[in-house]
Design a protein around this motif. Structure first.
Motif, PDB file in Angstrom:
ATOM      1  N   TYR A   1      62.092  -5.757  25.472  1.00  0.00           N
ATOM      2  CA  TYR A   1      63.175  -4.794  25.640  1.00  0.00           C
ATOM      3  C   TYR A   1      64.487  -5.251  24.997  1.00  0.00           C
ATOM      4  N   TYR A   2      64.484  -6.404  24.378  1.00  0.00           N
ATOM      5  CA  TYR A   2      65.608  -6.812  23.525  1.00  0.00           C
ATOM      6  C   TYR A   2      65.327  -6.502  22.056  1.00  0.00           C
ATOM      7  N   SER A   3      64.169  -5.963  21.768  1.00  0.00           N
ATOM      8  CA  SER A   3      63.752  -5.835  20.368  1.00  0.00           C
ATOM      9  C   SER A   3      64.542  -4.787  19.602  1.00  0.00           C
ATOM     10  N   GLY A   4      65.131  -3.811  20.309  1.00  0.00           N
ATOM     11  CA  GLY A   4      65.945  -2.821  19.611  1.00  0.00           C
ATOM     12  C   GLY A   4      67.104  -3.462  18.883  1.00  0.00           C
TER      13      GLY A   4
ATOM     14  N   ILE B   1      61.934   0.611  17.562  1.00  0.00           N
ATOM     15  CA  ILE B   1      62.078   1.956  18.107  1.00  0.00           C
ATOM     16  C   ILE B   1      62.695   1.928  19.503  1.00  0.00           C
ATOM     17  N   SER B   2      62.618   0.800  20.191  1.00  0.00           N
ATOM     18  CA  SER B   2      63.210   0.729  21.530  1.00  0.00           C
ATOM     19  C   SER B   2      64.729   0.864  21.480  1.00  0.00           C
ATOM     20  N   LEU B   3      65.308   0.778  20.292  1.00  0.00           N
ATOM     21  CA  LEU B   3      66.746   1.002  20.135  1.00  0.00           C
ATOM     22  C   LEU B   3      67.140   2.399  20.593  1.00  0.00           C
ATOM     23  N   THR B   4      66.212   3.325  20.544  1.00  0.00           N
ATOM     24  CA  THR B   4      66.497   4.698  20.970  1.00  0.00           C
ATOM     25  C   THR B   4      66.131   4.939  22.440  1.00  0.00           C
TER      26      THR B   4
END
Length: 538
Positions: free
Chosen positions: A75-78, A84-87
């Motif tokens: 969940y830090y990958s955005g 895509i987890s940034l969105t």
């Protein structure tokens, strides 16, 4: 004074449950909260907390983007890998920001209705906080609901999105008006947990904020930026005692605990200082390198045990117990534990600590000091500082603007010195001795041989000094282009291996405020993308 502030903070947690009563004007039961018996000071307190103790999602998203922290957690990958987890968490700053702005607007309205004369300072401080809040939201998204934001009570259910250019111009005029209307002969608001109603301090904060807003415009409207920067000259913060600091409470109520600390409480086993940040401190022999960092004790079990204190880095050849004679190593952004980009394949990987099933793949990377940034959830937070302000003045002087008699080099020196001195305001464990500060600053004069070198030094120090106000770090990076960060190119990233320039709007906006949302998108090229540059980011 601090004790009183904490009492007010604890009172503030009830506001979320009672402000809904204001909206409905429930006058049938006189014991219930309504416009006649509700104290607008509570709304000011809550809004200050909303702004200063902003969502922990800034850590997940912006910490990695600006390469202050790095993480192997999904969940830090955005922010760390532009996935895509940034969105997925993009609504927090939008929703929380506009809710905070609505509280501030309601505080103004209630204060005006009750006693506009004696509440003048509550009203104007709420207006200043409103500008601070809205600047953060527009800096993150671009065009946003502004003039009609928080107006649902007054019949505006679907607020239009204003152009960021218009927002910035209005913020400057609105802010100047609020500063001019502050009145030191009238009472300060009881709900002010930043300066406890000190109007002189609020004037300084107002002008320091004016400078911050003005400097955002250097690429798109240099004339307007110059005008307002010069209006602020000589009226901003003058030393670290002016720093705007939000006090927090380490008690059992999460609403008044440091949100960054709460996030790290669970995440620290896979969160480290980023190599970009650590290398900057290391290359300059910066004393913060040893005050901010620690190393997890040997092995995976110790690394994963949050209650287990780390090892303090030291230059001593024969380190005392609990310390290690090593130079901190930062972790590069864009890696995972195992998988397609295993951290073990990173250039310069320092290896594991421990052996076998107890091997810790991140154990040799420097992490934030647990006793300061994690277990001390009462850790205060900076809002605007003297160090940041002096660095911005240094840049304005470099541009030839009339900011007073001191040189850009002197303002840079002031900013660097203040950044190191003010560490102890957050926690005594971060204190750096005056002799060490003086010696370090003497080795780091501003290089004015070229404007580019000077701008690089000024804004890279701003990046290092701002630390965990990550929306501000990201905004100033986008504005200035410094430091010269190297983007991550993680497989499947959604930005074409470029650092994101904005967050996308919450998905619900397309459903709930479709026409205004679509109009905003058309002004930004028709698509809601993280790679689209907002108005001042040219």
């Amino acid at each position: 004074m601090k004790r009183n502030s904490k009492i007010i903070i604890l009172l503030s947690v009830i506001i979320i449950s009672v402000t809904g009563c204001i909206k409905d004007s429930l006058n049938i039961d006189p014991t219930r909260s309504n416009e006649e018996n509700f104290d607008p000071n509570y709304l000011l307190t809550t809004a200050q907390m909303d702004y200063g103790n902003a969502t922990e999602f800034q850590l997940y998203e912006m910490g990695g983007m600006v390469q202050i922290i790095a993480s192997t957690l999904d969940y830090y990958s955005g922010g760390d890998k532009y996935s895509i987890s940034l969105t997925s968490y993009n609504d927090r700053f939008f929703t929380n920001g506009l809710q905070g702005a609505a509280r501030l607007l309601e505080a103004q309205k209630l204060a005006e209705k009750k006693d506009a004369v004696n509440n003048v300072n509550l009203i104007q401080i709420a207006r200043i906080m409103w500008v601070m809040t809205m600047q953060r939201v527009t800096d993150i998204y671009g065009d946003i609901p502004y003039a009609e934001a928080g107006m649902a009570k007054y019949g505006i259910q679907y607020p239009k999105y204003d152009k960021q250019e218009d927002i910035y111009k209005d913020m400057l005029t609105r802010l100047e008006d609020a500063i001019n209307k502050l009145d030191a002969t009238k009472p300060g608001p009881a709900g002010d947990i930043i300066y406890n109603g000190n109007i002189t301090q609020w004037k300084k904060l107002g002008y320091s904020l004016m400078l911050r807003i003005a400097m955002r415009l250097v690429k798109v409207d240099a004339a307007l930026a110059k005008t307002y920067a010069e209006k602020a000259a000589g009226k901003t913060f003058t030393d670290i005692n002016d720093n705007a600091i939000l006090p927090l409470d380490g008690g059992s109520n999460e609403a008044t605990q440091n949100r960054i600390s709460n996030a790290l409480l669970n995440d620290l086993p896979q969160v480290r200082w980023a190599s970009t940040f650590i290398n900057y401190l290391k290359e300059n022999d910066d004393p913060r390198l040893y005050t901010l960092t620690e190393k997890a004790d040997t092995g995976l079990a110790n690394n994963n045990q949050i209650g287990k204190g780390g090892l303090q880095y030291t230059k001593q050849a024969n380190p005392p117990a609990g310390s290690v004679n090593e130079v901190p190593v930062g972790m590069p952004n864009g890696y995972t534990i195992g998988g397609v980009r295993d951290i073990a394949t990173a250039p310069g990987y320092p290896g594991v600590t421990g052996t076998g099933a107890n091997a810790s793949p991140l154990g040799n990377y420097a992490r934030p000091r647990l006793a300061v940034f994690v277990t001390k959830r009462s850790l205060s937070k900076y809002l605007i500082t003297y160090a940041q302000t002096e660095l911005l003045i240094a840049e304005a002087k470099l541009r030839g603007w009339n900011m007073g008699a001191e040189t850009a080099a002197q303002h840079y020196k002031n900013g660097l010195t203040a950044s190191l001195q003010s560490m102890q305001q957050l926690d005594g464990m971060l204190a750096i001795s005056i002799p060490d500060i003086t010696a370090y600053v003497a080795t780091r004069p501003l290089d004015i041989s070229t404007n580019e070198k000077a701008l690089n030094m000024i804004n890279t120090e701003y990046w290092a000094s701002t630390l965990f106000d990550l929306p501000e770090v990201w905004a100033n990076y986008r504005r200035s282009g410094y430091p010269a960060l190297v983007p991550v190119n993680f497989p499947g990233n959604i930005t074409g291996a470029t650092i994101p320039r904005r967050l996308t709007y919450p998905l619900g906006e397309n459903a709930n405020n479709r026409d205004n949302y679509q109009s905003a998108l058309q002004r930004m090229g028709g698509s809601d993308l993280t790679t689209t540059r907002i108005w001042w980011d040219k």
